[in-house]
Design a protein around this motif. Sequence first.
Motif, PDB file in Angstrom:
ATOM      1  N   VAL A  76       0.857  -1.191   0.000  1.00  0.00           N
ATOM      2  CA  VAL A  76       0.000   0.000   0.000  1.00  0.00           C
ATOM      3  C   VAL A  76       0.888   1.233   0.000  1.00  0.00           C
ATOM      4  O   VAL A  76       1.850   1.321   0.776  1.00  0.00           O
ATOM      5  N   SER A  77       0.565   2.150  -0.901  1.00  0.00           N
ATOM      6  CA  SER A  77       1.286   3.416  -0.936  1.00  0.00           C
ATOM      7  C   SER A  77       0.264   4.524  -1.206  1.00  0.00           C
ATOM      8  O   SER A  77      -0.933   4.306  -1.015  1.00  0.00           O
ATOM      9  N   THR A  78       0.729   5.684  -1.646  1.00  0.00           N
ATOM     10  CA  THR A  78      -0.204   6.806  -1.820  1.00  0.00           C
ATOM     11  C   THR A  78       0.056   7.533  -3.141  1.00  0.00           C
ATOM     12  O   THR A  78       1.085   7.316  -3.780  1.00  0.00           O
ATOM     13  N   THR A  79      -0.872   8.410  -3.477  1.00  0.00           N
ATOM     14  CA  THR A  79      -0.695   9.179  -4.719  1.00  0.00           C
ATOM     15  C   THR A  79       0.199  10.408  -4.487  1.00  0.00           C
ATOM     16  O   THR A  79       0.464  11.145  -5.419  1.00  0.00           O
ATOM     17  N   ILE A  80       0.641  10.613  -3.268  1.00  0.00           N
ATOM     18  CA  ILE A  80       1.492  11.782  -3.000  1.00  0.00           C
ATOM     19  C   ILE A  80       2.980  11.437  -3.197  1.00  0.00           C
ATOM     20  O   ILE A  80       3.853  12.295  -3.058  1.00  0.00           O
ATOM     21  N   GLU A  81       3.240  10.191  -3.579  1.00  0.00           N
ATOM     22  CA  GLU A  81       4.637   9.737  -3.666  1.00  0.00           C
ATOM     23  C   GLU A  81       5.404  10.345  -4.839  1.00  0.00           C
ATOM     24  O   GLU A  81       4.849  10.682  -5.877  1.00  0.00           O
ATOM     25  N   HIS A  82       6.703  10.368  -4.619  1.00  0.00           N
ATOM     26  CA  HIS A  82       7.689  10.744  -5.633  1.00  0.00           C
ATOM     27  C   HIS A  82       7.916   9.523  -6.526  1.00  0.00           C
ATOM     28  O   HIS A  82       7.678   8.387  -6.117  1.00  0.00           O
ATOM     29  N   ASN A  83       8.434   9.753  -7.725  1.00  0.00           N
ATOM     30  CA  ASN A  83       8.727   8.633  -8.639  1.00  0.00           C
ATOM     31  C   ASN A  83       9.712   7.623  -8.048  1.00  0.00           C
ATOM     32  O   ASN A  83       9.778   6.483  -8.501  1.00  0.00           O
ATOM     33  N   SER A  84      10.482   8.034  -7.058  1.00  0.00           N
ATOM     34  CA  SER A  84      11.439   7.097  -6.455  1.00  0.00           C
ATOM     35  C   SER A  84      10.718   6.009  -5.655  1.00  0.00           C
ATOM     36  O   SER A  84      11.326   4.995  -5.315  1.00  0.00           O
ATOM     37  N   SER A 133       5.489  16.206   1.482  1.00  0.00           N
ATOM     38  CA  SER A 133       5.369  16.285   0.021  1.00  0.00           C
ATOM     39  C   SER A 133       6.340  17.289  -0.583  1.00  0.00           C
ATOM     40  O   SER A 133       6.428  18.435  -0.132  1.00  0.00           O
ATOM     41  N   ASN A 134       6.994  16.862  -1.663  1.00  0.00           N
ATOM     42  CA  ASN A 134       7.900  17.768  -2.381  1.00  0.00           C
ATOM     43  C   ASN A 134       7.130  18.641  -3.358  1.00  0.00           C
ATOM     44  O   ASN A 134       7.723  19.455  -4.049  1.00  0.00           O
ATOM     45  N   VAL A 135       5.795  18.485  -3.425  1.00  0.00           N
ATOM     46  CA  VAL A 135       5.013  19.290  -4.361  1.00  0.00           C
ATOM     47  C   VAL A 135       4.130  20.288  -3.612  1.00  0.00           C
ATOM     48  O   VAL A 135       4.167  21.485  -3.894  1.00  0.00           O
ATOM     49  N   PRO A 172       4.067  12.803 -10.499  1.00  0.00           N
ATOM     50  CA  PRO A 172       2.982  13.078 -11.453  1.00  0.00           C
ATOM     51  C   PRO A 172       1.594  12.862 -10.882  1.00  0.00           C
ATOM     52  O   PRO A 172       0.649  13.551 -11.267  1.00  0.00           O
ATOM     53  N   ARG A 173       1.471  11.924  -9.933  1.00  0.00           N
ATOM     54  CA  ARG A 173       0.119  11.628  -9.440  1.00  0.00           C
ATOM     55  C   ARG A 173      -0.424  12.754  -8.564  1.00  0.00           C
ATOM     56  O   ARG A 173      -1.634  12.918  -8.441  1.00  0.00           O
ATOM     57  N   VAL A 174       0.473  13.521  -7.956  1.00  0.00           N
ATOM     58  CA  VAL A 174      -0.005  14.683  -7.183  1.00  0.00           C
ATOM     59  C   VAL A 174      -0.650  15.668  -8.149  1.00  0.00           C
ATOM     60  O   VAL A 174      -1.763  16.151  -7.931  1.00  0.00           O
ATOM     61  N   HIS A 175       0.044  15.927  -9.255  1.00  0.00           N
ATOM     62  CA  HIS A 175      -0.494  16.889 -10.220  1.00  0.00           C
ATOM     63  C   HIS A 175      -1.768  16.360 -10.886  1.00  0.00           C
ATOM     64  O   HIS A 175      -2.688  17.129 -11.155  1.00  0.00           O
ATOM     65  N   GLU A 176      -1.809  15.046 -11.114  1.00  0.00           N
ATOM     66  CA  GLU A 176      -3.047  14.464 -11.677  1.00  0.00           C
ATOM     67  C   GLU A 176      -4.198  14.719 -10.723  1.00  0.00           C
ATOM     68  O   GLU A 176      -5.276  15.119 -11.126  1.00  0.00           O
ATOM     69  N   GLN A 177      -3.935  14.519  -9.441  1.00  0.00           N
ATOM     70  CA  GLN A 177      -5.022  14.649  -8.469  1.00  0.00           C
ATOM     71  C   GLN A 177      -5.470  16.102  -8.252  1.00  0.00           C
ATOM     72  O   GLN A 177      -6.651  16.360  -8.036  1.00  0.00           O
ATOM     73  N   GLY A 181       3.225  22.879 -12.011  1.00  0.00           N
ATOM     74  CA  GLY A 181       3.155  24.144 -11.293  1.00  0.00           C
ATOM     75  C   GLY A 181       4.551  24.700 -11.028  1.00  0.00           C
ATOM     76  O   GLY A 181       5.560  24.107 -11.406  1.00  0.00           O
ATOM     77  N   VAL A 182       4.554  25.859 -10.364  1.00  0.00           N
ATOM     78  CA  VAL A 182       5.819  26.500  -9.992  1.00  0.00           C
ATOM     79  C   VAL A 182       6.025  26.254  -8.502  1.00  0.00           C
ATOM     80  O   VAL A 182       5.126  26.513  -7.705  1.00  0.00           O
ATOM     81  N   ARG A 183       7.218  25.764  -8.152  1.00  0.00           N
ATOM     82  CA  ARG A 183       7.476  25.452  -6.742  1.00  0.00           C
ATOM     83  C   ARG A 183       8.586  26.327  -6.188  1.00  0.00           C
ATOM     84  O   ARG A 183       9.659  26.425  -6.774  1.00  0.00           O
ATOM     85  N   PHE A 184       8.286  26.957  -5.050  1.00  0.00           N
ATOM     86  CA  PHE A 184       9.329  27.631  -4.286  1.00  0.00           C
ATOM     87  C   PHE A 184       9.678  26.738  -3.097  1.00  0.00           C
ATOM     88  O   PHE A 184       8.775  26.268  -2.387  1.00  0.00           O
ATOM     89  N   GLY A 185      10.944  26.504  -2.887  1.00  0.00           N
ATOM     90  CA  GLY A 185      11.395  25.719  -1.736  1.00  0.00           C
ATOM     91  C   GLY A 185      12.349  26.570  -0.910  1.00  0.00           C
ATOM     92  O   GLY A 185      13.391  27.008  -1.404  1.00  0.00           O
ATOM     93  N   ILE A 186      11.951  26.823   0.327  1.00  0.00           N
ATOM     94  CA  ILE A 186      12.732  27.740   1.187  1.00  0.00           C
ATOM     95  C   ILE A 186      13.710  26.954   2.046  1.00  0.00           C
ATOM     96  O   ILE A 186      13.375  25.884   2.572  1.00  0.00           O
ATOM     97  N   GLY A 187      14.909  27.481   2.186  1.00  0.00           N
ATOM     98  CA  GLY A 187      15.946  26.822   2.983  1.00  0.00           C
ATOM     99  C   GLY A 187      16.486  27.724   4.079  1.00  0.00           C
ATOM    100  O   GLY A 187      16.089  28.899   4.189  1.00  0.00           O
ATOM    101  N   PRO A 188      17.427  27.208   4.872  1.00  0.00           N
ATOM    102  CA  PRO A 188      17.898  27.965   6.042  1.00  0.00           C
ATOM    103  C   PRO A 188      18.617  29.271   5.697  1.00  0.00           C
ATOM    104  O   PRO A 188      18.714  30.149   6.541  1.00  0.00           O
ATOM    105  N   PHE A 189      19.103  29.399   4.460  1.00  0.00           N
ATOM    106  CA  PHE A 189      19.849  30.614   4.121  1.00  0.00           C
ATOM    107  C   PHE A 189      19.003  31.646   3.384  1.00  0.00           C
ATOM    108  O   PHE A 189      19.516  32.665   2.940  1.00  0.00           O
ATOM    109  N   ASN A 190      17.722  31.385   3.236  1.00  0.00           N
ATOM    110  CA  ASN A 190      16.865  32.403   2.623  1.00  0.00           C
ATOM    111  C   ASN A 190      16.561  33.503   3.634  1.00  0.00           C
ATOM    112  O   ASN A 190      16.625  33.296   4.846  1.00  0.00           O
ATOM    113  N   THR A 191      16.242  34.679   3.087  1.00  0.00           N
ATOM    114  CA  THR A 191      16.024  35.851   3.935  1.00  0.00           C
ATOM    115  C   THR A 191      14.701  36.530   3.555  1.00  0.00           C
ATOM    116  O   THR A 191      14.119  36.208   2.504  1.00  0.00           O
ATOM    117  N   GLU A 192      14.306  37.506   4.364  1.00  0.00           N
ATOM    118  CA  GLU A 192      13.075  38.256   4.050  1.00  0.00           C
ATOM    119  C   GLU A 192      13.216  38.996   2.719  1.00  0.00           C
ATOM    120  O   GLU A 192      12.247  39.181   1.992  1.00  0.00           O
TER     121      GLU A 192
END
Length: 394
Positions: free
Chosen positions: A94-102, A151-153, A343-348, A357-368
């Motif tokens: 059992v898995s989910t549709t939120i999974e990565h291709n890995s 989720s990475n999406v 892909p299944r996240v986007h399908e859903q 879509g466009v994804r922003f991913g924030i990390g520890p070195f980002n600033t205001e």
Amino acid sequence: MTDLIYLDNGATSFPKPDIVHTFMFDFFKRFGVNPGRSGYDLCIETGEMVEETRKMLTDFFNGTDPNRLCFSYNSTDSLNLAINGMLEHGDHAVSTTIEHNSVLRPLYHLEKYSGVEVDFIPFDKKGFVDPDDIARKFKKNTKLVVVNHASNVIGTIQPIREIGERCRKHGIPFVADVSQSAGKIPVNMEEQNIDVVCFTGHKSLLGPTGIGGLCVREGINTRHTRAGGTGVRSAVRAHLDEYPYRMEYGTPNVLGISGLNAGVKWIMEKGMTNLFQHEKKLTEQLRNGLQKIGGVTMYYQDDLTDHISILLFNVDGMEALNTGTLLDVDHDIACRTGLHCAPRVHEQIGTAEIHGGVRFGIGPFNTEEHIKAAIEGVTEIAEMQRERKGVKYA
Ligand SMILES: Cc1ncc(COP(=O)(O)O)c(C=O)c1O
């Protein structure tokens, strides 16, 4: 040219803490021989760093046996080792549709070639998988549950403790893909009932690319799906059963392990909660800013409570790829567009037809300042798009 504003930390963290570079360089220069193969001092000292990292990561995930922390190339490698090493012909997973291709692709592969049956549970309207939906699929031959922690999406954090609880109750091994969560939020094998943690070193653990691993709880066994050199007991024909050799093949990535060692130490020094609070604050500012822009659609960002620092959006009527290109070319902002290997996240959520879509991913070195620039950049692109289409917003 202005400095690049890096908002693609979901793909990999960048930059890394300085200590990661310096430690890797110094270590590789001074040691960096093949560990565990010989008895000279340099070899032993290199091995000591590898074992220290094993121990540190075992503690980090609250595992019990450092030997069961095995190094791999990345999460994809770890997930392949776990999934292929735990499922065989006639099994159900059992898995989910939120999974990565890995996760998806190794499972599809087993479905197609090895007679394994898989159920993929959809997430709900808020982006969460219901643990009971997973448990409802359990059958006599269910041998594995594998779920993405964060989720990475769309950034939602799954209730893995509750999912693990259902699995434990039915004696079904539970594998958690912690690629996006490890280093941001606690991953605790004991408390969250996780049997196998699969991690990658280069994302929020702040190490380099090419290093990852899996931590296998005592009592759970993963078959070896490869065979090769281990540096010990060379006369034995079969690949060794004892961990970590069971899941490690050939010379380890000593340079990668040294970077991971420094990355995790840096996180512990700064405090994971402090680092994540900083990212959360910026994520909220970015979400609030993007929400105010007319002609921007955001996905699953209304409630940021159980949410990592990842935001998904589109400028209405624009291909995500084009928005990403404009952000890069006109604003020096790096982000990730498309289907994000999930892909299944986007399908859903209905974004597959518009190529993601466009994804922003924030990390520890980002600033205001970075967040302000991102909001300004998207505002300008959305205005351009409105003018092109002749759309008026109140
Ligand atoms: C949720 C998730 N799982 C797995 C992976 C695979 O990680 P790697 O490319 O390091 O193997 C990623 C990478 O984007 C991911 O976001």
